[in-house]
Write a protein that holds these residues in place. Structure first.
Motif, short mmCIF file in Angstrom:
data_model
loop_
_atom_site.label_atom_id
_atom_site.label_comp_id
_atom_site.label_asym_id
_atom_site.label_seq_id
_atom_site.Cartn_x
_atom_site.Cartn_y
_atom_site.Cartn_z
N UNK A 113 -3.60 2.12 -1.81
CA UNK A 113 -2.85 2.08 -0.56
C UNK A 113 -1.45 1.48 -0.79
N UNK A 114 -1.39 0.41 -1.58
CA UNK A 114 -0.08 -0.20 -1.87
C UNK A 114 0.78 0.76 -2.70
N UNK A 115 0.14 1.46 -3.64
CA UNK A 115 0.90 2.40 -4.48
C UNK A 115 1.48 3.53 -3.63
N UNK A 116 0.81 3.85 -2.52
CA UNK A 116 1.29 4.92 -1.64
C UNK A 116 2.38 4.42 -0.70
N UNK A 117 2.81 3.17 -0.86
CA UNK A 117 3.97 2.70 -0.11
C UNK A 117 3.69 1.76 1.03
N UNK A 118 2.41 1.39 1.23
CA UNK A 118 2.10 0.46 2.32
C UNK A 118 2.54 -0.96 1.91
N UNK A 132 -1.98 5.23 9.37
CA UNK A 132 -3.45 5.12 9.26
C UNK A 132 -3.83 5.20 7.79
N UNK A 133 -4.66 4.29 7.36
CA UNK A 133 -5.08 4.28 5.95
C UNK A 133 -6.59 4.17 5.86
#
Lengths: 493, 95
Positions: free
Chosen positions: A396-401, A298-299
């Motif tokens: 969100x992408x930096x957090x690995x998504x 969930x983001x």
């Protein structure tokens, strides 16, 4: 043999290479389907002679071996692309009779790869619309029907979507400024990809909003999107915003293996009043990706609700500037002038006659938000909010998504004429799930994964990291395999 | 922010689109609906945020400052509604 027009690009390529079929046969099959499909309003300019000439050349090239994947594949081209010597009007009366003296980079690359052009495809005027009802050619019609109810194919690439879904061509070009590839793809049960901003050259594509516009493929499968994107993409010195990056072999990246990939589900896309069947489709898609080995997370993309208002400042502002060139001097329509009319009257009458209602509205809204005294309050503020929307994705992408899954549209295709009385803002809401992707410059793909209660196609959207169309296509490929969508519209046209 | 008929007339003029007098009230109404929708942006805290200039941060490529194209007068005039003697023709501009 009408079955030939139903082939995917990949199937046709393989059959061409094995010598089981010729490009001329494929092209003739498509031309015959097009001839019988006037009721769809998809093709608005027909180029059968050019098509057959290109098909013969493609057959010769395939015979010599080593032809590219797109060689001999019959395509429809959206009217927004300038095609040398062939009408290119952006579905506007103001470009009536315009035959470019040059070829857009995208069509030039496709033809260089041996692709065949069957003709030009209907669209909303200057790509401004979500239902193909603002076209000077009249509306394009969805091959899917709800009983006797005629439906929109979506917009702005409505003719492209209708033609691909109705098997009039193997694939088509589209362009996407706020959802104009993905929304019509979802409404017609086909697959459409908007690449990362800068992946595909904009040169020779009639401009709407230059910081948002991006061309992409509209096809019958994810694999076909991969094949066609490779032929369309690449650096072009004539578009200063086109990226000087190598174009990978996207098709080779389709393994279907997404084990360990992280798929984000953004809570903000669960909009108020979302129909139950859209929510269910989204949940099913999530389960499919999970079953394929992806990790579901969930983001939050907190500025999502401001995307549409931001878009409706930036896109009209850029449009008002881009469309200033239609002045009745260099190309297209010029109004008949009365005795004593000067150059001012020529501009004003030409633009009043040549532009349709929605285009005028957007040009004037754009003029207003850029005018002295409002520039900071509207345009600059919108550009700041746009930066925040992009930052949401970056975090969100930096957090690995790796990719984000959302619905493609808030509903199935609606009926033609049903939005005629609605406030313009109601029509704009069609782009609620797609427009963030343009504002952030990201790649996004819509693909069909289910049917609505009344038997109409519904699509999901996957959003990827910038420049990682290959990875995005692979995730879409896994979803496509799991969903196993094979429904086709029953032929009535 | 409410758009009155006078503002609608001014915007139409700036955009060089002739709008008949009797259509201005409806136009003003549409502007108001759209601007009302856009108005939501005023709730966002944009303090210290730089306005976006380019969506994909990249340094624009440079090229030699030389002529790379030209000599295409015929092609350029080919689509003109009124071209004469190698020029675009327009109504008289200067009295």
């Amino acid at each position: 043999m009408s079955e030939l027009s139903k082939l995917t690009i990949a199937e046709a390529r393989d059959a061409l290479r094995k010598g089981e079929v010729t490009s001329v046969a494929l092209t003739e099959a498509c031309l015959s389907e097009i001839e019988g499909a006037e009721a769809l309003g998809a093709f608005v300019h027909h180029t059968p002679e050019l098509a057959l000439e290109q098909a013969r050349a493609a057959d010769a090239r395939i015979g010599q071996g080593d032809a590219p994947s797109m060689c001999g594949i019959p395509l429809g081209i959206k009217d927004l692309f300038c095609t040398k010597g062939v009408e290119s009007q952006a579905a506007s009366a103001i470009l009536h009779g315009f035959k470019p003296e040059y070829e857009s980079t995208v069509t030039s690359q496709l033809f260089g790869a041996g692709a065949v052009m069957l003709g030009k495809l209907n669209m909303d005027e200057f790509a401004m619309g979500s239902s193909n009802e603002t076209s000077t050619y009249g509306t394009a019609v969805n091959p899917w029907r709800d009983g006797e109810r005629q439906l929109t194919p979506g917009g702005s690439s409505g003719g492209s979507a209708s033609a691909v879904a109705a098997d009039l061509c193997l694939a088509a070009t589209g362009t996407d400024t706020g959802g104009s590839i993905r929304q019509p793809a979802a409404f017609t049960g086909i697959t459409g990809l908007k690449p990362t901003y800068g992946r595909v050259s904009r040169w020779g594509i009639i401009a709407f909003a230059s910081s948002l516009d991006q061309a992409g493929p509209m096809t019958r499968s994810v694999r076909d999107c991969a094949i066609m994107l490779e032929a369309m993409a690449g650096h072009d010195p004539k578009d200063s915003t086109s990226a000087d990056l190598a174009v990978p072999d996207f098709e080779a990246m389709l393994t279907g293996d997404i084990k360990g990939k992280v798929i984000g589900i953004p809570s903000e896309y669960r909009v108020e009043g979302m129909p139950e069947e859209i929510a269910a489709l989204w949940a099913e898609g999530t389960d499919m990706l999970k079953a394929a080995g992806a990790e579901i997370r969930d983001i939050s993309l907190p500025h999502t609700k401001y995307a549409l208002p931001t878009y409706y400042v930036i896109a009209p502002a850029e449009a008002s500037s881009n469309l200033a060139r239609y002045d009745g001097v260099r190309f297209g329509h010029r109004a008949k002038l009365a005795q004593g009319d000067g150059i001012e009257e020529m501009y004003q009458k030409t633009r009043a006659e040549g532009f349709g209602a929605e285009v005028k509205r957007r040009v004037m809204v754009g003029t207003y938000v850029l005018s002295a005294g409002y520039y900071d309050a509207y345009y600059n503020r919108a550009r700041k909010v746009r930066a925040l929307i992009k930052q949401d994705f970056e975090q969100v992408f930096a957090a690995g998504v790796d990719a984000i899954l959302t619905p493609a549209t808030p509903s199935a295709a609606f009926g033609l004429g049903e939005m005629a009385e609605a406030d313009p803002v109601q029509m704009y809401l069609n782009d609620v799930f797609t427009v963030t992707v343009n504002l952030a410059g990201l790649p996004g793909i819509a693909l069909p994964t289910g049917l609505s209660g009344n038997g109409l196609p519904l699509g999901l959207q996957l959003i990827g990291r910038p420049w990682e169309e290959g990875d995005l296509l692979n995730t879409a490929y896994a979803l496509e395999q799991a969903a196993g969508f094979v429904s086709k519209p029953a032929k009535w046209w | 922010m409410s758009i009155d008929i006078e503002t609608a007339r001014r915007v139409a003029h700036l955009a060089r689109i002739a709008v008949p007098e009797d259509e201005l009230p409806a136009l003003a109404g549409e502007f108001n609906a759209i601007l009302g929708f856009i108005e939501q942006l005023s709730e966002v805290d944009v303090e210290g945020v730089e306005p976006m200039v380019s969506v994909t941060p990249q340094r624009l490529k440079r090229r030699q400052d030389v002529v790379t194209d030209g000599g295409q007068q015929e092609a350029i005039l080919a689509n003109a509604p009124d071209a004469r003697e190698g020029f675009f023709a327009v109504p008289k501009v200067v009295e």
